[in-house]
Structure formats: C-alpha cells, structure tokens
Design a protein around this motif. Structure first.
Motif, PDB file in Angstrom:
ATOM      1  N   VAL A 194      11.693 -20.161 -13.602  1.00  0.00           N
ATOM      2  CA  VAL A 194      10.390 -19.629 -13.958  1.00  0.00           C
ATOM      3  C   VAL A 194       9.343 -20.500 -13.278  1.00  0.00           C
ATOM      4  O   VAL A 194       9.446 -21.727 -13.316  1.00  0.00           O
ATOM      5  CB  VAL A 194      10.182 -19.659 -15.491  1.00  0.00           C
ATOM      6  N   GLU A 195       8.348 -19.861 -12.649  1.00  0.00           N
ATOM      7  CA  GLU A 195       7.277 -20.644 -12.034  1.00  0.00           C
ATOM      8  C   GLU A 195       6.168 -20.804 -13.057  1.00  0.00           C
ATOM      9  O   GLU A 195       5.648 -19.832 -13.608  1.00  0.00           O
ATOM     10  CB  GLU A 195       6.735 -19.959 -10.787  1.00  0.00           C
ATOM     11  N   LEU A 196       5.820 -22.055 -13.332  1.00  0.00           N
ATOM     12  CA  LEU A 196       4.812 -22.371 -14.327  1.00  0.00           C
ATOM     13  C   LEU A 196       3.888 -23.436 -13.748  1.00  0.00           C
ATOM     14  O   LEU A 196       4.335 -24.549 -13.472  1.00  0.00           O
ATOM     15  CB  LEU A 196       5.485 -22.862 -15.613  1.00  0.00           C
ATOM     16  N   ALA A 197       2.638 -23.071 -13.508  1.00  0.00           N
ATOM     17  CA  ALA A 197       1.633 -23.983 -12.940  1.00  0.00           C
ATOM     18  C   ALA A 197       2.115 -24.588 -11.624  1.00  0.00           C
ATOM     19  O   ALA A 197       1.929 -25.774 -11.362  1.00  0.00           O
ATOM     20  CB  ALA A 197       1.267 -25.075 -13.947  1.00  0.00           C
ATOM     21  N   GLY A 198       2.760 -23.778 -10.805  1.00  0.00           N
ATOM     22  CA  GLY A 198       3.224 -24.241  -9.502  1.00  0.00           C
ATOM     23  C   GLY A 198       4.550 -24.976  -9.521  1.00  0.00           C
ATOM     24  O   GLY A 198       5.008 -25.440  -8.484  1.00  0.00           O
TER      25      GLY A 198
END
Length: 176
Positions: free
Chosen positions: A116-120
């Motif tokens: 999952v991409e979260l804040a880059g």
C-alpha cells in the motif's frame, strides 16, 4: 512499534497482577507464532482458522502452566516466581527449537506481498493489518479495564496500597 506497544502492555498487565516480571512472555509469543504457522503451513488451515486454533491452544497451554508451574509458587518470594519464569523461557525456547528447527520459515499469509502506498512510502499490507489489530487489542483492553465490571473488579483486586497489607486508612483514597 504498535506490536511492541502491545507486548509492553502485556508485561504491565502481568506485573500489575502479580508484582513479578514474566520473563517467559516473549517465548509465549514465539510458541503462539510457531503454532499458528504449523496450523497454516503444515495442516493447510486458512488464517482465521489458524488464528482461532492458536488462541484456543495457547489458552490451554497458559492454563496448564498456571496450574502446574505458577500456582504452587503462591506465597513464595517474588524472586522465586521470576526465576521460574526465566527457566520456563529457556524450556519453551528449547521445545520450539526442537519441534520446528532452527531454520527460518516464511509465514503463509496470502496478502503478504500486497503493498500500500501511504504518503509516498510502500508499506506491506500485512504490517498495516498487524498495526490495526494491535491498536484494536490495546483499545479493547483499555475499555475492559476501565468500564467493564469484571475489569474493574480485577483492577481492584490487584490494587495494593504502598507499605500497607490492609485496607488504606479512611480519607486517603487515591485514584489509579
């Protein structure tokens, strides 16, 4: 970090209840993880079934150790309980090493590779699920001990007034 927080909370619960540090607590986590791995990898159980079976098996193991090892130490000095938990730690680690071997094995979770991409940042979904489960567990414990009747009774039973083995003097009640 949340998993370490959950483990720390468990250390505090055991210490508050018994006034002794359980040095075998990490090994109970180790045994539970290997047991869940065994249910999933060796027996082919889905994660939810492996989790439930592990919880049942660890509850039975904990009750057995409580009855056979810990209960006979009631009334003994705290150092005796601490020494027994250190010995229990060594025994549990040795048994898991003997049964499961020294080589690392991967945990068979289907979504282990999902990211999952979260804040880059790319974070594996299993870490987010672990964090959510730990936070939910900590919130459940907090609610249980602050608002449920049984949790309040357990807190009251574990409460000890410093320097006094009897009921605290009138007018000197303090909040915990």
């Amino acid at each position: 970090g949340t998993l370490y927080g959950m483990v720390a909370m468990c250390f505090v619960l055991v210490y508050k209840a018994s006034r002794a540090v359980n040095f075998a607590q990490g090994e109970f986590l180790l045994v539970g993880a290997w047991m869940c791995w065994g249910f999933m990898a060796e027996l082919g159980a889905p994660f939810w079934a492996g989790f439930v079976l592990t919880m049942l098996a660890m509850t039975l193991l904990g009750a057995l150790i409580q009855a056979v090892v810990i209960r006979p130490l009631i009334g003994e000095p705290v150092i005796s309980v601490i020494m027994v938990t250190i010995g229990l730690s060594v025994v549990l680690r040795g048994i898991t090493l003997w049964i499961f071997g020294p080589e690392p094995k991967s945990f068979p979770v289907g979504a282990a590779g999902a990211k999952v991409e979260l804040a880059g940042l790319n974070i594996e979904a299993v870490y987010l699920w672990s964090m959510a489960a730990a936070m939910l567990g900590m919130a459940a414990f907090a609610w249980f001990f602050k608002f449920s009747r049984l949790g309040l009774a357990m807190r009251a039973t574990a409460f000890r007034w410093p320097g006094c083995s009897r009921v605290p003097p009138r007018g000197s009640a303090r909040r915990t």
